[in-house]
Scaffold this motif. Structure first.
Motif, PDB file in Angstrom:
ATOM      1  N   ILE A 114       1.122 -38.399  -0.548  1.00 44.09           N
ATOM      2  CA  ILE A 114      -0.252 -38.657  -0.980  1.00 44.09           C
ATOM      3  C   ILE A 114      -0.791 -39.925  -0.336  1.00 44.09           C
ATOM      4  CG2 ILE A 114      -1.713 -39.091  -2.987  1.00 44.09           C
ATOM      5  CD1 ILE A 114       0.216 -37.435  -4.640  1.00 44.09           C
ATOM      6  N   SER A 115       0.040 -40.962  -0.233  1.00 42.13           N
ATOM      7  CA  SER A 115      -0.401 -42.215   0.397  1.00 42.13           C
ATOM      8  C   SER A 115      -0.710 -42.006   1.868  1.00 42.13           C
ATOM      9  CB  SER A 115       0.667 -43.297   0.215  1.00 42.13           C
ATOM     10  OG  SER A 115       0.902 -43.556  -1.154  1.00 42.13           O
ATOM     11  N   GLU A 116       0.106 -41.247   2.558  1.00 44.64           N
ATOM     12  CA  GLU A 116      -0.145 -40.974   3.976  1.00 44.64           C
ATOM     13  C   GLU A 116      -1.435 -40.183   4.170  1.00 44.64           C
ATOM     14  OE1 GLU A 116       3.267 -38.998   5.441  1.00 44.64           O
ATOM     15  OE2 GLU A 116       4.567 -40.781   5.391  1.00 44.64           O
ATOM     16  N   TYR A 117      -1.726 -39.276   3.235  1.00 50.37           N
ATOM     17  CA  TYR A 117      -2.956 -38.496   3.345  1.00 50.37           C
ATOM     18  C   TYR A 117      -4.193 -39.395   3.266  1.00 50.37           C
ATOM     19  CZ  TYR A 117      -6.842 -35.596   1.754  1.00 50.37           C
ATOM     20  OH  TYR A 117      -8.075 -35.021   1.605  1.00 50.37           O
ATOM     21  N   GLU A 160       7.045 -30.645  -5.426  1.00 47.81           N
ATOM     22  CA  GLU A 160       7.757 -31.239  -4.299  1.00 47.81           C
ATOM     23  C   GLU A 160       6.915 -32.280  -3.558  1.00 47.81           C
ATOM     24  OE1 GLU A 160       8.892 -27.944  -1.941  1.00 47.81           O
ATOM     25  OE2 GLU A 160      10.498 -27.284  -3.295  1.00 47.81           O
ATOM     26  N   VAL A 161       5.624 -32.388  -3.865  1.00 48.80           N
ATOM     27  CA  VAL A 161       4.768 -33.383  -3.208  1.00 48.80           C
ATOM     28  C   VAL A 161       5.099 -34.760  -3.770  1.00 48.80           C
ATOM     29  CG1 VAL A 161       2.401 -34.111  -2.779  1.00 48.80           C
ATOM     30  CG2 VAL A 161       2.971 -31.676  -2.865  1.00 48.80           C
ATOM     31  N   SER A 162       5.496 -35.680  -2.899  1.00 46.00           N
ATOM     32  CA  SER A 162       5.916 -37.015  -3.313  1.00 46.00           C
ATOM     33  C   SER A 162       4.749 -38.002  -3.220  1.00 46.00           C
ATOM     34  CB  SER A 162       7.070 -37.501  -2.428  1.00 46.00           C
ATOM     35  OG  SER A 162       6.648 -37.606  -1.081  1.00 46.00           O
ATOM     36  N   PRO A 163       4.826 -39.146  -3.889  1.00 43.17           N
ATOM     37  CA  PRO A 163       3.777 -40.173  -3.751  1.00 43.17           C
ATOM     38  C   PRO A 163       3.605 -40.651  -2.314  1.00 43.17           C
ATOM     39  CG  PRO A 163       5.138 -40.618  -5.675  1.00 43.17           C
ATOM     40  CD  PRO A 163       5.806 -39.493  -4.922  1.00 43.17           C
ATOM     41  N   GLN A 164       4.654 -40.624  -1.520  1.00 43.44           N
ATOM     42  CA  GLN A 164       4.552 -41.038  -0.124  1.00 43.44           C
ATOM     43  C   GLN A 164       3.638 -40.103   0.663  1.00 43.44           C
ATOM     44  OE1 GLN A 164       8.303 -41.260   1.873  1.00 43.44           O
ATOM     45  NE2 GLN A 164       7.422 -41.994   3.811  1.00 43.44           N
TER      46      GLN A 164
END
Length: 248
Positions: free
Chosen positions: A154-157, A148-152
């Motif tokens: 990861i980018s915010e992290y 359920e973890v989206s690329p968005q």
């Protein structure tokens, strides 16, 4: 049915040319650059094949005709590739069941199939015919929460991390990671679209494993690894002969 088909000794040559070479030979014959006999010797294609194709005869594909049409086969593979993108890839058995369900709904009975279920050779031949768009890959099992973890996210992290460590020296930045060694990860070949980067299957699994933890700094200092065993007590032999960190 045999899994590996071997050509019999003395059998005639059967389509030992590509479609591009055949089209090139037919174009030269049509333009009057070469005769059919000369083209047969130059391109090593039988005279009868060139004569029939030039006169519009025997234009069907070589080999035994398929049970399903090209459109029906593509619909099967499209459904399988879509399931692979969703994280629930199909096996060859699933593909065979889809074909059986289609035949049963249509009321079609294929005598060459046992109980209307295509064999494993049919599934393998189907993938071989469309090997430019579909293939079998060994899938990695991931839990539903990780899927359920989206690329968005990861980018915010990483955007937030860049602001946090902006004025922190590298020797004070340590990264910590954990992995585990399983006895049987349960990987198997499944159907995916050719060229997919991460073949994954969403499947919750629980197996005993030995956890290993690593910690290192941005300057290259690696701490000794930390092992977690499934036990209530710590034994001294477990700490002997293990890998050491650097420069610790």
């Amino acid at each position: 049915m045999a899994r590996k088909y071997r050509k019999k000794i003395g059998a005639r040559s059967y389509k030992n040319y590509s479609d591009e070479i055949l089209d090139e030979a037919l174009d030269k014959i049509a333009n009057g650059e070469i005769s059919i006999l000369a083209a047969s010797k130059a391109y090593k294609i039988s005279y009868g094949t060139l004569h029939n194709r030039f006169n519009g005869k025997h234009g069907n594909k070589c080999g035994h005709p398929t049970i399903f049409s090209e459109q029906e086969e593509m619909s099967f593979l499209t459904a399988a590739m879509k399931c692979g993108k969703w994280g629930f890839p199909l096996t060859l058995m699933d593909l065979r069941v889809i074909a059986k369900s289609y035949l049963d709904r249509k009321g079609i009975v294929v005598e060459s199939f046992s109980k209307n279920l295509p064999g494993i050779d049919w599934a393998r031949s189907l993938l071989k015919r469309y090997n430019n768009i579909v293939c079998q890959r060994v899938a990695t099992n991931i839990a539903r929460c990780r899927a359920e973890v989206s690329p968005q996210c990861i980018s915010e992290y990483f955007d937030n991390l860049q602001q946090v460590i902006e004025h922190v020296p590298p020797q004070n930045i340590y990264n910590y990671d954990e992995t585990n060694l399983q006895d049987n990860p349960g990987k198997k070949k499944l159907i995916f679209q050719r060229g997919i980067k991460y073949p994954e299957r969403v499947q919750n699994h629980s197996k005993s494993a030995t956890s290993i933890m690593f910690c290192g700094s941005a300057t290259g200092i690696l701490l000794p690894p930390y092992f977690i065993y499934k036990a209530n007590e710590m034994w001294q032999p477990w700490t002997e002969g293990g890998p050491k960190g650097a420069p610790c």
